[in-house]
Design a protein around this motif. Structure first.
Motif, PDB file in Angstrom:
ATOM      1  N   UNK A  62      51.336  43.350  32.914  1.00 49.82           N
ATOM      2  CA  UNK A  62      50.848  42.420  33.949  1.00 49.82           C
ATOM      3  C   UNK A  62      50.070  43.091  35.075  1.00 49.82           C
ATOM      4  N   UNK A  63      49.821  44.437  34.962  1.00 55.99           N
ATOM      5  CA  UNK A  63      49.089  45.113  36.041  1.00 55.99           C
ATOM      6  C   UNK A  63      47.690  44.520  36.204  1.00 55.99           C
ATOM      7  N   UNK A  64      47.105  44.057  35.100  1.00 60.13           N
ATOM      8  CA  UNK A  64      45.831  43.341  35.168  1.00 60.13           C
ATOM      9  C   UNK A  64      46.105  41.888  34.824  1.00 60.13           C
ATOM     10  N   UNK A  65      45.839  41.010  35.766  1.00 62.08           N
ATOM     11  CA  UNK A  65      46.115  39.586  35.577  1.00 62.08           C
ATOM     12  C   UNK A  65      45.124  38.961  34.607  1.00 62.08           C
ATOM     13  N   UNK A  66      45.399  37.716  34.233  1.00 62.70           N
ATOM     14  CA  UNK A  66      44.496  36.996  33.334  1.00 62.70           C
ATOM     15  C   UNK A  66      43.123  36.851  33.978  1.00 62.70           C
ATOM     16  N   UNK A  67      43.113  36.484  35.263  1.00 58.22           N
ATOM     17  CA  UNK A  67      41.841  36.289  35.968  1.00 58.22           C
ATOM     18  C   UNK A  67      41.047  37.590  36.003  1.00 58.22           C
ATOM     19  N   UNK A  68      41.723  38.702  36.345  1.00 55.65           N
ATOM     20  CA  UNK A  68      41.034  39.994  36.418  1.00 55.65           C
ATOM     21  C   UNK A  68      40.551  40.445  35.040  1.00 55.65           C
ATOM     22  N   UNK A  69      41.332  40.133  34.011  1.00 54.58           N
ATOM     23  CA  UNK A  69      40.937  40.519  32.656  1.00 54.58           C
ATOM     24  C   UNK A  69      39.668  39.789  32.234  1.00 54.58           C
ATOM     25  N   UNK A  70      39.573  38.509  32.586  1.00 62.07           N
ATOM     26  CA  UNK A  70      38.367  37.748  32.243  1.00 62.07           C
ATOM     27  C   UNK A  70      37.151  38.287  32.989  1.00 62.07           C
ATOM     28  N   UNK A  71      37.328  38.639  34.249  1.00 63.26           N
ATOM     29  CA  UNK A  71      36.223  39.208  35.025  1.00 63.26           C
ATOM     30  C   UNK A  71      35.803  40.568  34.447  1.00 63.26           C
ATOM     31  N   UNK A  72      36.801  41.371  34.044  1.00 61.63           N
ATOM     32  CA  UNK A  72      36.506  42.692  33.473  1.00 61.63           C
ATOM     33  C   UNK A  72      35.772  42.560  32.139  1.00 61.63           C
ATOM     34  N   UNK A  73      36.129  41.534  31.356  1.00 57.68           N
ATOM     35  CA  UNK A  73      35.457  41.313  30.073  1.00 57.68           C
ATOM     36  C   UNK A  73      33.995  40.946  30.288  1.00 57.68           C
ATOM     37  N   UNK A  74      33.742  40.101  31.281  1.00 57.81           N
ATOM     38  CA  UNK A  74      32.360  39.716  31.594  1.00 57.81           C
ATOM     39  C   UNK A  74      31.549  40.938  32.013  1.00 57.81           C
ATOM     40  N   UNK A  75      32.153  41.803  32.845  1.00 56.65           N
ATOM     41  CA  UNK A  75      31.457  42.998  33.319  1.00 56.65           C
ATOM     42  C   UNK A  75      31.200  43.985  32.177  1.00 56.65           C
ATOM     43  N   UNK A  76      32.180  44.112  31.276  1.00 53.53           N
ATOM     44  CA  UNK A  76      32.026  45.037  30.147  1.00 53.53           C
ATOM     45  C   UNK A  76      30.869  44.615  29.252  1.00 53.53           C
ATOM     46  N   UNK A  77      30.737  43.316  29.021  1.00 51.30           N
ATOM     47  CA  UNK A  77      29.638  42.827  28.185  1.00 51.30           C
ATOM     48  C   UNK A  77      28.292  43.012  28.875  1.00 51.30           C
TER      49      UNK A  77
END
Length: 367
Positions: A62-77
């Motif tokens: 849970x160190x990276x929340x769902x919201x943060x994970x979605x933002x990180x995925x967008x940035x990675x792409x």
């Protein structure tokens, strides 16, 4: 499996005997991977660089929340679609320098690659940013060389430079080969010119009227490549045997090149005995540098001989033909020429065929 991922949903996920993935239905490409041993839950996303797909690890729940994970995925792409090259490789000239360092020690034909770059490639491509290179630059270079020289030369330049981009992809320096679909269609037509006996005698006679006559006569009677004869050194000769070092001998790969022995017949020894020892090199005006020949020297000899439409390499082809006509087995002729034997038997047969080659060259001297 897939689901709309939330903190509550993820907390309830249990580990199984094998790890498994849960794909998010909100952010495409976002995946939660649940480990099989301790049930650790890692965020991943899939990104594309050109046609290649790879997985990027984002963080641990849970160190990276769902919201943060979605933002990180967008940035990675977004980062995956951005062009990338190492800091020190910004232009095509920079890339060629890296390519040279990696390939020159391994490529026997590197001299041809370097020449294509120095004469044509550097001026046309060197200043371009690596991220800006496209197939259009390759077509323009090919057409430019074809216009200034020949279509054959234009295709050759592309064949020498194009592998650099394939190498860069393999080394992860660029994502895609910008010249992958570039064609180099012009192919040299194999020559089959063989001098007649009369023409051979005319050329032989003309060598005695030329200041490079000794070189031309040695070329005719040894059946060796013109560059090997031009770079011949006195310390390569031991008694009646000339050994061409492996580093001088033609091969696709340097590691496959081997030293080549050329038995020196009485006719060849006579030529060498009449050569003054003014330096390390056998032929040439001073003996201090390798003999450099252009078409002018050959054309001068052809004019004196009165024989048209031939090249220096045609002398080697003619010599091979004469030996075969004198009942020398083709296998021995190949050994004289130094052609590679790619048969399975060659792995076991380590004979040097020195005397057989000497006999073949003696027959050639009789012509």
């Amino acid at each position: 499996m897939q689901a709309k991922l939330t903190e509550t949903y993820i907390t309830k996920l249990k580990h199984k005997s094998e790890r498994y993935d849960v794909r998010d239905t909100v952010e495409r490409g976002l995946v939660l991977r649940v480990g099989k041993k301790f049930g650790a839950k890692h965020w991943h996303t899939f990104v594309y660089r050109g046609s290649k797909r790879r997985m990027v690890r984002l963080g641990l729940f849970p160190h990276m929340s769902v919201r943060d994970a979605r933002m990180a995925a967008i940035q990675a792409k977004a980062n995956a679609n951005a062009p990338w090259t190492p800091e020190h490789i910004k232009t095509v000239a920079d890339l060629f320098e890296e390519y040279r360092k990696a390939r020159e020690p391994k490529m026997r034909a590197w001299r041809d690659v370097q020449s294509a770059w120095d004469v044509w490639g550097e001026e046309f491509l060197g200043y371009l940013k690596l991220t800006d290179v496209s197939i259009h630059h390759g077509r323009e270079l090919r057409n430019h060389v074809s216009k200034k020289s020949t279509e054959l030369r234009g295709s050759a330049v592309i064949r020498y430079i194009r592998p650099m981009f394939s190498w860069a992809v393999d080394e992860s320096l660029i994502d895609e080969n910008p010249w992958a679909g570039l064609k180099a269609t012009a192919i040299a037509t194999p020559r089959d010119r063989v001098l007649t006996n009369e023409e051979w005698q005319k050329v032989w006679g003309a060598t005695f009227k030329d200041n490079l006559g000794a070189y031309f006569r040695f070329l005719m009677l040894s059946a060796q490549r013109k560059d090997n004869v031009a770079s011949m050194k006195w310390d390569e000769i031991q008694g009646n045997l000339w050994t061409i070092p492996a580093e001088k001998f033609k091969a696709t790969k340097k590691e496959s090149a081997k030293a080549h022995e050329v038995p020196l017949t009485p006719a060849l020894m006579e030529i060498l005995e009449n050569q003054p020892k003014r330096g390390p090199f056998v032929f040439g005006p001073t003996g201090l540098k390798q003999l450099r020949l252009g078409s002018r020297e050959k054309d001068r000899l052809a004019k004196k001989a009165g024989v048209d439409d031939w090249r220096l390499h045609d002398l080697r082809r003619t010599a091979a033909t004469r030996m075969t006509e004198n009942k020398i087995p083709r296998f021995i002729v190949e050994r004289v020429l130094g052609h590679a034997d790619r048969s399975v038997t060659a792995v076991y047969d380590r004979a040097n065929y020195r005397e057989e080659k000497r006999q073949a060259l003696n027959e050639l001297s009789k012509n």
